[in-house]
Design a protein around this motif. Structure first.
Motif, PDB file in Angstrom:
ATOM      1  N   LEU A 130       0.837  -1.201   0.000  1.00  0.00           N
ATOM      2  CA  LEU A 130       0.000   0.000   0.000  1.00  0.00           C
ATOM      3  C   LEU A 130       0.871   1.249   0.000  1.00  0.00           C
ATOM      4  N   THR A 131       0.461   2.253  -0.748  1.00  0.00           N
ATOM      5  CA  THR A 131       1.213   3.507  -0.816  1.00  0.00           C
ATOM      6  C   THR A 131       0.279   4.688  -0.565  1.00  0.00           C
ATOM      7  N   ARG A 132       0.880   5.766  -0.097  1.00  0.00           N
ATOM      8  CA  ARG A 132       0.118   6.985   0.153  1.00  0.00           C
ATOM      9  C   ARG A 132      -0.505   7.521  -1.130  1.00  0.00           C
ATOM     10  N   GLU A 133       0.270   7.496  -2.231  1.00  0.00           N
ATOM     11  CA  GLU A 133      -0.200   8.061  -3.491  1.00  0.00           C
ATOM     12  C   GLU A 133      -1.389   7.291  -4.060  1.00  0.00           C
ATOM     13  N   ARG A 134      -1.378   5.976  -3.912  1.00  0.00           N
ATOM     14  CA  ARG A 134      -2.402   5.160  -4.557  1.00  0.00           C
ATOM     15  C   ARG A 134      -3.549   4.783  -3.628  1.00  0.00           C
ATOM     16  N   ASP A 135      -3.285   4.707  -2.319  1.00  0.00           N
ATOM     17  CA  ASP A 135      -4.265   4.084  -1.429  1.00  0.00           C
ATOM     18  C   ASP A 135      -4.819   4.982  -0.331  1.00  0.00           C
ATOM     19  N   GLU A 136      -4.198   6.152  -0.097  1.00  0.00           N
ATOM     20  CA  GLU A 136      -4.740   6.986   0.981  1.00  0.00           C
ATOM     21  C   GLU A 136      -6.137   7.467   0.613  1.00  0.00           C
ATOM     22  N   PHE A 137      -7.017   7.452   1.598  1.00  0.00           N
ATOM     23  CA  PHE A 137      -8.424   7.838   1.483  1.00  0.00           C
ATOM     24  C   PHE A 137      -9.271   6.762   0.802  1.00  0.00           C
ATOM     25  N   ARG A 138      -8.720   5.576   0.584  1.00  0.00           N
ATOM     26  CA  ARG A 138      -9.563   4.473   0.124  1.00  0.00           C
ATOM     27  C   ARG A 138     -10.594   4.156   1.204  1.00  0.00           C
ATOM     28  N   ARG A 139     -11.820   4.001   0.773  1.00  0.00           N
ATOM     29  CA  ARG A 139     -12.916   3.733   1.700  1.00  0.00           C
ATOM     30  C   ARG A 139     -13.029   2.228   1.895  1.00  0.00           C
ATOM     31  N   VAL A 140     -13.017   1.777   3.154  1.00  0.00           N
ATOM     32  CA  VAL A 140     -12.999   0.341   3.452  1.00  0.00           C
ATOM     33  C   VAL A 140     -14.041   0.019   4.514  1.00  0.00           C
ATOM     34  N   ARG A 141     -14.419  -1.263   4.546  1.00  0.00           N
ATOM     35  CA  ARG A 141     -15.353  -1.763   5.570  1.00  0.00           C
ATOM     36  C   ARG A 141     -14.831  -3.110   6.064  1.00  0.00           C
ATOM     37  N   PHE A 142     -14.856  -3.295   7.377  1.00  0.00           N
ATOM     38  CA  PHE A 142     -14.285  -4.516   7.951  1.00  0.00           C
ATOM     39  C   PHE A 142     -14.834  -4.716   9.358  1.00  0.00           C
ATOM     40  N   SER A 143     -14.578  -5.892   9.900  1.00  0.00           N
ATOM     41  CA  SER A 143     -14.995  -6.217  11.259  1.00  0.00           C
ATOM     42  C   SER A 143     -13.779  -6.134  12.176  1.00  0.00           C
ATOM     43  N   ALA A 144     -13.964  -5.539  13.357  1.00  0.00           N
ATOM     44  CA  ALA A 144     -12.874  -5.421  14.328  1.00  0.00           C
ATOM     45  C   ALA A 144     -13.478  -5.154  15.700  1.00  0.00           C
ATOM     46  N   SER A 145     -12.680  -5.384  16.742  1.00  0.00           N
ATOM     47  CA  SER A 145     -13.118  -5.105  18.113  1.00  0.00           C
ATOM     48  C   SER A 145     -12.068  -4.233  18.795  1.00  0.00           C
ATOM     49  N   TYR A 146     -12.527  -3.166  19.445  1.00  0.00           N
ATOM     50  CA  TYR A 146     -11.613  -2.293  20.175  1.00  0.00           C
ATOM     51  C   TYR A 146     -11.032  -3.059  21.363  1.00  0.00           C
ATOM     52  N   GLN A 147      -9.743  -2.852  21.598  1.00  0.00           N
ATOM     53  CA  GLN A 147      -9.041  -3.580  22.647  1.00  0.00           C
ATOM     54  C   GLN A 147      -8.836  -2.710  23.885  1.00  0.00           C
ATOM     55  N   PRO A 148      -8.917  -3.320  25.072  1.00  0.00           N
ATOM     56  CA  PRO A 148      -8.651  -2.546  26.295  1.00  0.00           C
ATOM     57  C   PRO A 148      -7.189  -2.112  26.335  1.00  0.00           C
ATOM     58  N   GLY A 149      -6.958  -0.997  26.968  1.00  0.00           N
ATOM     59  CA  GLY A 149      -5.608  -0.463  27.032  1.00  0.00           C
ATOM     60  C   GLY A 149      -5.637   1.037  26.853  1.00  0.00           C
ATOM     61  N   PRO A 150      -4.490   1.675  26.986  1.00  0.00           N
ATOM     62  CA  PRO A 150      -4.445   3.135  26.887  1.00  0.00           C
ATOM     63  C   PRO A 150      -4.716   3.625  25.466  1.00  0.00           C
ATOM     64  N   ASP A 151      -5.589   4.609  25.345  1.00  0.00           N
ATOM     65  CA  ASP A 151      -5.821   5.258  24.054  1.00  0.00           C
ATOM     66  C   ASP A 151      -4.912   6.462  23.939  1.00  0.00           C
ATOM     67  N   ALA A 152      -4.911   7.093  22.778  1.00  0.00           N
ATOM     68  CA  ALA A 152      -4.144   8.320  22.566  1.00  0.00           C
ATOM     69  C   ALA A 152      -5.082   9.388  22.037  1.00  0.00           C
ATOM     70  N   MET A 153      -4.748  10.635  22.342  1.00  0.00           N
ATOM     71  CA  MET A 153      -5.512  11.731  21.762  1.00  0.00           C
ATOM     72  C   MET A 153      -4.572  12.614  20.963  1.00  0.00           C
ATOM     73  N   VAL A 154      -5.104  13.151  19.846  1.00  0.00           N
ATOM     74  CA  VAL A 154      -4.334  14.017  18.947  1.00  0.00           C
ATOM     75  C   VAL A 154      -5.031  15.363  18.897  1.00  0.00           C
TER      76      VAL A 154
END
Length: 258
Positions: free
Chosen positions: A71-95
């Protein structure tokens, strides 16, 4: 022996030549900058067209981990995707963010909530779960905002592939005590917060919206500034002004020489 009038004429020619060289140099510089802005404008229009197409496309399956390295920034950034995942316990980060150039519904300062999510295949992908109106970057407010996401239950997520930002020389260093970053460098977050090996990209979440509405994900739209034509006109105008100024100066010199 050179007469005084001859010496004066030689000095005048020298001044004219020096000023002409300076003028041509400045004109070439300004014209070059104008042409560069026109080239940037063409590139910006191509980028806007490509991003508009990607953001409007139907969601695709998230590429498998065996494809992540290609995957590259030029070709793949902003590609819209859908998938299954579960958030994991642990420290989050804020930006920290002063707003968003891609979201009309975000205004004013706040923070983005970054946290790891596990795919059914076992890999970890970092998710920007959305915006928190956390004006003072309060750690407790952020913790409360993301607590409801961490259920360990898999869910269907829709979002956009994004690549990490690099921390520049003028970037503010992260506040590790508050787990606060000022650039979207999810790889640095993963190293510091112990998220393990994560995908080389992160996901800007579009949906689903949590029951509390916070963090607030959303759809991205292209809002790139396009001031290049204005800048090009400015540079070309400066080139013209320099040429006019040189012409006026030369006319005065010819009058003096008569």
């Amino acid at each position: 022996m050179i007469s005084q009038p001859a010496a004066g004429r030689g000095e005048l020619r020298k001044r004219r030549t020096s000023f002409a060289v300076f003028t041509l140099t400045m004109v070439a510089l300004f014209v070059g900058l104008g042409i560069w802005q026109l080239q940037r404008r063409a590139e910006k229009h191509a980028l806007i067209a490509a991003l508009t197409e990607r953001l409007a496309a139907a969601p695709e399956p998230l590429p498998s981990s065996s494809q992540w390295g290609a995957l590259t920034r030029e070709r793949d950034e902003f590609r819209r995707v859908r998938f299954s995942a579960s958030y994991q316990p642990g420290p989050d980060a804020m930006v920290y963010s002063s707003g968003s150039g891609l979201r009309d519904d975000i205004s004013g300062p706040g923070t983005w909530a970054f946290l790891p999510a596990r795919l059914p295949s076992g890999e970890t992908v970092v998710i920007n779960a959305g915006f928190v109106q956390n004006t003072m970057q309060d750690r407790g407010q952020q913790d409360r905002a993301v607590a409801g996401l961490i259920t360990r239950e898999p869910g269907t997520l829709t979002g956009y592939i994004r690549f990490p930002e690099s921390q520049g020389m003028l970037s503010v260093a992260p506040n590790t005590a508050k787990r606060l970053w000022f650039t979207r460098d999810h790889l640095a977050m993963a190293r510091l917060l112990g998220w393990g090996n994560v995908a080389p990209f992160y996901i800007d979440l579009e949906a689903p919206l949590p029951a509390t509405g916070i963090p607030k994900p959303g759809r991205l739209e292209v809002h790139l500034k396009d001031d290049h034509m204005q800048y090009a006109i400015t540079w070309f105008g400066l080139a013209g002004a320099v040429m006019i100024g040189f012409g006026v100066w030369m006319r005065g010199q010819w009058r003096k020489a008569r």
